[in-house]
Design an enzyme around this catalytic site. Sequence first.
Site, PDB file in Angstrom:
ATOM      1  N   LYS A 117       0.825  -1.212   0.000  1.00 46.33           N
ATOM      2  CA  LYS A 117       0.000   0.000   0.000  1.00 46.33           C
ATOM      3  C   LYS A 117       0.855   1.256   0.000  1.00 46.33           C
ATOM      4  O   LYS A 117       0.606   2.196  -0.768  1.00 46.33           O
ATOM      5  CB  LYS A 117      -0.907   0.001   1.241  1.00 46.33           C
ATOM      6  N   ASN A 118       1.865   1.295   0.862  1.00 44.94           N
ATOM      7  CA  ASN A 118       2.661   2.513   1.010  1.00 44.94           C
ATOM      8  C   ASN A 118       3.647   2.724  -0.129  1.00 44.94           C
ATOM      9  O   ASN A 118       4.337   3.739  -0.173  1.00 44.94           O
ATOM     10  CB  ASN A 118       3.401   2.503   2.350  1.00 44.94           C
ATOM     11  N   CYS A 162      -4.214   7.191   9.958  1.00 43.87           N
ATOM     12  CA  CYS A 162      -4.233   6.625  11.308  1.00 43.87           C
ATOM     13  C   CYS A 162      -3.971   7.699  12.352  1.00 43.87           C
ATOM     14  O   CYS A 162      -3.099   8.550  12.176  1.00 43.87           O
ATOM     15  CB  CYS A 162      -3.167   5.537  11.440  1.00 43.87           C
ATOM     16  N   ARG A 180       1.265  13.511  14.082  1.00 41.25           N
ATOM     17  CA  ARG A 180       1.676  13.293  12.696  1.00 41.25           C
ATOM     18  C   ARG A 180       1.580  14.626  11.957  1.00 41.25           C
ATOM     19  O   ARG A 180       0.616  14.913  11.261  1.00 41.25           O
ATOM     20  CB  ARG A 180       0.806  12.235  12.020  1.00 41.25           C
ATOM     21  N   LEU A 206       6.488  19.670   7.536  1.00 40.82           N
ATOM     22  CA  LEU A 206       7.638  19.489   6.657  1.00 40.82           C
ATOM     23  C   LEU A 206       7.218  19.492   5.187  1.00 40.82           C
ATOM     24  O   LEU A 206       7.973  19.942   4.322  1.00 40.82           O
ATOM     25  CB  LEU A 206       8.372  18.201   7.011  1.00 40.82           C
ATOM     26  N   ASP A 239       5.716   1.189  12.042  1.00 38.53           N
ATOM     27  CA  ASP A 239       4.496   0.444  11.716  1.00 38.53           C
ATOM     28  C   ASP A 239       4.454  -0.934  12.377  1.00 38.53           C
ATOM     29  O   ASP A 239       3.385  -1.455  12.688  1.00 38.53           O
ATOM     30  CB  ASP A 239       4.393   0.245  10.197  1.00 38.53           C
ATOM     31  N   ARG A 293      -7.839  -0.898   5.673  1.00 37.67           N
ATOM     32  CA  ARG A 293      -7.126   0.160   4.968  1.00 37.67           C
ATOM     33  C   ARG A 293      -5.759  -0.313   4.489  1.00 37.67           C
ATOM     34  O   ARG A 293      -5.217   0.230   3.523  1.00 37.67           O
ATOM     35  CB  ARG A 293      -6.926   1.385   5.868  1.00 37.67           C
TER      36      ARG A 293
END
Length: 422
Positions: A29-30, A123, A128, A132, A311, A403
Amino acid sequence: MITTLNPSKTFVLTGGNKLSGTVKLSGAKNAALPMIAAACLGELPTVLDNVPVDLRDVKILIQILQEAGAEIHVDGNSVSCSRGNFPNAPVNPIASEIRYSLLLLGLASALGSELLLPMPGGCKIGDRKYDLHLMGLSKLGSTISETEEGIHVSSKGNIGSQIEFYLPTTSGTENIMIAAATAQGETTILNANTRPEIMEMAKLMNLMGADVECSNRVVHIKGVKNIKGGVRYSVMAGWDEAVTYIIASAMTGGEVCIPDFSMDFIREDVRLLREIGVDVFEWGGAVYASGVKLKKSFDLFTAPYPGINSDMQPIFAALAFVASGKSTITDLRFTERFKYVDELKKFGGSIYSFGNTAIVEGGKELRGTEVNATDLRGGASCILTGLIAEGTTVINNISQIQRGYENITPKLQQLGANIDIQ
């Protein structure tokens, strides 16, 4: 069309079964999400294969890009992407449900346009920030403003710059890579996150006509006038999914085979697993793991790649329940990523957290219970714990888990788990 989150479905599982067999990984996914955004830089369609199209985050990103003017077509697990007329329409408010919607800012900036983005989600795992992202885009010459409506970006063409992050950010690095791809001059990102997904995205962008160089914690981009696109690339397999299924099998004393996968991107995870007592090896283009040995307690500290990613710490926390003695898990990235601890306590095990650390005392008897998936990995840790608990476990808010894990129910069933969706 994607509807809003429906957390009413639940996972119902009964513990005690040994998980063994073969499990095929989906695309990561990432890796897929930033590659979809980057592919929309191209004039010509770029085709991405092995995309986990059933994941909600992927569906949402595709939808909001399509509605904002990008040309995206899905054919099975292949997704064709080009810039089309992006951005020529407002961004759907559903964008606020995923963090990777932030990459629309970099895409609009690269294309010398403007965009209003609803505040991003994802999430809820502590602080978070996206400062930046905004700092980097501003350094490239884009105008950024925040209002109650969202984040507004406006660009008339970026200029290369040196950008230094105070901590390595994955999506922030990807956002600046996209925005700087068409900038005049050269851009250097210092203290970048250069995990495997970013390396893969750089390879894709270079095939499309960009000029990106990644080394350890440094990304260098030479701006080009235009990104042609028109290439084909396969999304890497989900290394995080691999670690999850290895640990699921190990916790139950089983053995698992993961075909078409290598240990290249999980070397540190494998090193720790072997110390704990899980045998992991690679042979014939597949990874094998055996969890039949007794497990030893361990100390885990998360770190940027090639260290163990933040993670994975909730996944290792579940593994600690079957290890003898006291294990410590310290998260050096997301210091508040321990909401799942209160849920795991409900199983009757010994786990508590303070600051950025969790302590787990293994070997306690666990009982099935009703828990909530606080976030993606926290929810997965509840599944893993339920697999070894006596009796039935009910997990609510499973949309969080879905997700990031494509077809997790049939994959676990294939390995022997007693799990279903109700």
